[in-house]
Design a protein around this motif. Structure first.
Motif, PDB file in Angstrom:
ATOM      1  N   MET A 386       0.809  -1.215   0.000  1.00  0.00           N
ATOM      2  CA  MET A 386       0.000   0.000   0.000  1.00  0.00           C
ATOM      3  C   MET A 386       0.849   1.276   0.000  1.00  0.00           C
ATOM      4  SD  MET A 386      -3.035  -1.176  -0.015  1.00  0.00           S
ATOM      5  CE  MET A 386      -3.582  -2.890   0.030  1.00  0.00           C
ATOM      6  N   MET A 387       2.115   1.162  -0.366  1.00  0.00           N
ATOM      7  CA  MET A 387       3.014   2.311  -0.263  1.00  0.00           C
ATOM      8  C   MET A 387       2.579   3.537  -1.069  1.00  0.00           C
ATOM      9  SD  MET A 387       6.898   0.938   0.246  1.00  0.00           S
ATOM     10  CE  MET A 387       6.925  -0.247  -1.086  1.00  0.00           C
ATOM     11  N   PRO A 388       2.027   3.403  -2.287  1.00  0.00           N
ATOM     12  CA  PRO A 388       1.587   4.616  -2.989  1.00  0.00           C
ATOM     13  C   PRO A 388       0.521   5.384  -2.210  1.00  0.00           C
ATOM     14  CG  PRO A 388       1.783   2.803  -4.532  1.00  0.00           C
ATOM     15  CD  PRO A 388       1.936   2.212  -3.165  1.00  0.00           C
ATOM     16  N   LEU A 389      -0.417   4.670  -1.619  1.00  0.00           N
ATOM     17  CA  LEU A 389      -1.452   5.324  -0.817  1.00  0.00           C
ATOM     18  C   LEU A 389      -0.837   6.002   0.402  1.00  0.00           C
ATOM     19  CD1 LEU A 389      -4.375   5.935   0.014  1.00  0.00           C
ATOM     20  CD2 LEU A 389      -4.457   3.671   1.080  1.00  0.00           C
ATOM     21  N   ILE A 390       0.065   5.305   1.079  1.00  0.00           N
ATOM     22  CA  ILE A 390       0.726   5.873   2.253  1.00  0.00           C
ATOM     23  C   ILE A 390       1.512   7.122   1.865  1.00  0.00           C
ATOM     24  CG2 ILE A 390       2.525   5.462   3.990  1.00  0.00           C
ATOM     25  CD1 ILE A 390       1.640   2.518   4.027  1.00  0.00           C
ATOM     26  N   ALA A 391       2.234   7.055   0.746  1.00  0.00           N
ATOM     27  CA  ALA A 391       3.049   8.190   0.305  1.00  0.00           C
ATOM     28  C   ALA A 391       2.182   9.405  -0.003  1.00  0.00           C
ATOM     29  CB  ALA A 391       3.870   7.798  -0.920  1.00  0.00           C
ATOM     30  N   TYR A 392       1.165   9.199  -0.812  1.00  0.00           N
ATOM     31  CA  TYR A 392       0.304  10.331  -1.172  1.00  0.00           C
ATOM     32  C   TYR A 392      -0.361  10.934   0.059  1.00  0.00           C
ATOM     33  CZ  TYR A 392      -3.652  13.016  -2.800  1.00  0.00           C
ATOM     34  OH  TYR A 392      -4.573  14.024  -2.983  1.00  0.00           O
ATOM     35  N   THR A 393      -0.895  10.077   0.918  1.00  0.00           N
ATOM     36  CA  THR A 393      -1.651  10.564   2.079  1.00  0.00           C
ATOM     37  C   THR A 393      -0.766  11.342   3.037  1.00  0.00           C
ATOM     38  OG1 THR A 393      -3.117   8.647   1.882  1.00  0.00           O
ATOM     39  CG2 THR A 393      -3.191   9.859   3.940  1.00  0.00           C
TER      40      THR A 393
END
Length: 484
Positions: A386-393
């Protein structure tokens, strides 16, 4: 221009591309990957894997921010230099990669980073978007035509050398988060703290009634109230500053799962050293590469600290809205600077717009913290997908919180004025000054005096005088100046 291979997703892509104002030519080139041929706009620096991600994920039209793309460029440039230093990468190719990466750092190719934040595989598509742009740009710098495939700078073999998405993506997140925190959020918090301290000093002589449970309490100084706001902001600053330390860990060299497979032993210290040079920040190797690969501890802790700040800011801005309520039918102990008309139907109305905006941002931060928490739970075994979601958030949270705090300080806090007359009126009307005679008469009699004053709509001083209890001692006891 819309690629002609988007199938049934034309409408979605039309909206996404129009929003970004991206104009590519109508000409296409064919590129091959392990799944076959892909049509890519002829003037695009990205390649087949980026195009597949564009086609596969027409979800939101939202991409990772400039801060993350900049961090990707820093990593790619540092990796190329480290690979050159170890003799793993040809110097001519390496220098071209560094130049192309520095163009990415400077934002020259932001318009070609097109992968949606909702993508697959822990950010593989985002990593390949960077690899392909940098590789193709490096080839252009070396005057290598597109049709000379064997001579071109390869996105995997050259740009991604000694790397994996699994170590570069979370490292890019840490770099982006730290840079924004250190250079933007923390300074804005310090400015807000200073603004609150200045108001505390400015209002130190303004007496007012305190309130608990939204009901009258003992007298206090308006400056004391603002000193509490300032101390709360200071504590949040220290909390966020403390969590920043964990973000300085970069798991570069961990590769797929932390084993550093196919890696020159000098690569890790070299790549981190160059990142430290480029950012002037104390990045370091993690104590355990496997833990770094498995978990997103630092982003989760940072987000929790941001959530705590959001909770405190909601409380402070809500207090300021109450204190400024009115101007005729509320407390109106302070006046906020007017920034815009507040109503489309009530002429002359001015609302606490900046405080309301800050409250909204904080509500969003609290929701984002839940998103990161659930994404953190979703990691399995050696990686969190889920790293893209974590990064954006996280990066979005840091940015909007910074902007909100800066706006709050400059357009609201600095311009607050004390309404001394109203503070005096409410304090004189308060029944809480009866607390001052409680040590003289005892709690029970003091309660009777207070109840009588309330029922008969009289001041405490009047009731004491009617009961024959108004003496020099009791006058001094109910004087608000002696109670603060």
């Amino acid at each position: 221009m819309i690629p002609n291979n988007i199938g049934n997703n034309k409408l979605c892509f039309l909206l996404i591309y129009e929003e970004r104002d991206i104009l590519f030519s109508e000409d296409y080139r064919k590129e091959k990957d392990t799944l076959g041929e892909v049509q890519v706009p002829s003037d695009a620096h990205y390649g087949s894997q980026t195009q597949r991600a564009i086609d596969n994920f027409p979800i939101s039209g939202v991409r990772l921010p400039r801060s993350f793309i900049r961090a990707q460029g820093i990593i790619k440039a540092a990796a190329a230099k480290a690979n050159m230093d170890t003799g793993s990468l040809d110097k001519k190719i390496g220098e071209a990669i560094i130049q192309a990466s520095e163009e990415v750092i400077d934002g020259k190719w932001d318009h070609q980073f097109l992968v949606d934040i909702y993508q697959a595989g822990a950010g593989t598509s985002q990593n390949m978007n960077a690899n392909e742009i940098i590789g193709n740009r490096a080839s252009i710098l070396l005057d290598i035509p597109f049709d000379e495939k064997k001579k071109r700078v390869h996105p995997h073999d050259h740009v991604n050398m000694s790397q994996s998405t699994n170590d570069t993506f979370p490292s890019a997140l840490n770099i982006a988060a730290v840079e924004y925190l250190v250079h933007h959020l923390l300074p804005s918090l310090k400015d807000l703290q200073t603004a609150m301290e200045n108001k505390s000093e400015e209002f130190k002589d303004v007496l007012k009634t305190g309130r608990t449970h939204l009901h009258d309490a003992v007298p206090m100084r308006l400056g004391q109230e603002f000193s509490g706001f300032a101390a709360t902001i200071k504590e949040s600053y220290e909390s966020i500053h403390h969590t920043t330390d964990a973000l300085y860990e970069l798991g570069l060299g961990g590769n797929a799962i932390g084993t550093s497979v196919n890696l020159n032993p000098d690569y890790i210290p070299n790549v981190i050293s160059d990142i430290k040079r480029r950012t002037s920040l104390p990045f370091r190797e993690p104590e355990n590469l496997f833990s770094f690969m498995q978990n997103r501890n630092a982003p989760i802790r940072t987000m929790m600290a941001l959530k705590e700040l959001a909770i405190h800011l909601i409380k402070i801005t809500s207090d300021l809205r109450l204190l400024s309520s009115g101007p005729r039918t509320g407390l109106y102990e302070i006046t906020l600077p007017g920034v815009q008309p507040g109503s489309t139907i009530m002429p002359g109305k001015v609302n606490p717009a900046i405080l309301e905006m800050t409250h909204m941002v904080c509500c969003q931060i609290i929701g984002y913290e839940t998103a990161i928490t659930t994404a953190g739970i979703a990691g399995q075994l050696e990686i969190n997908v889920m790293m893209p979601l974590i990064a954006y958030t996280l990066l979005q949270s840091i940015e909007i919180m910074t902007n909100a705090i800066t706006t709050l300080e400059k357009k609201c806090i600095n311009g607050i004025k004390a309404n001394k007359e109203n503070c005096q009126i409410w304090m004189n009307a308060s029944l809480s000054v009866v607390t001052g005679v409680s040590p003289i008469f005892g709690y029970d009699l003091a309660s009777q005096i207070g109840k009588q004053a309330d029922e008969e709509n009289k001041t405490i001083r009047t009731v004491l005088e009617e009961r024959g209890l108004l003496t020099e001692e009791t006058k001094k006891a109910i004087d608000p100046r002696g109670m603060v």
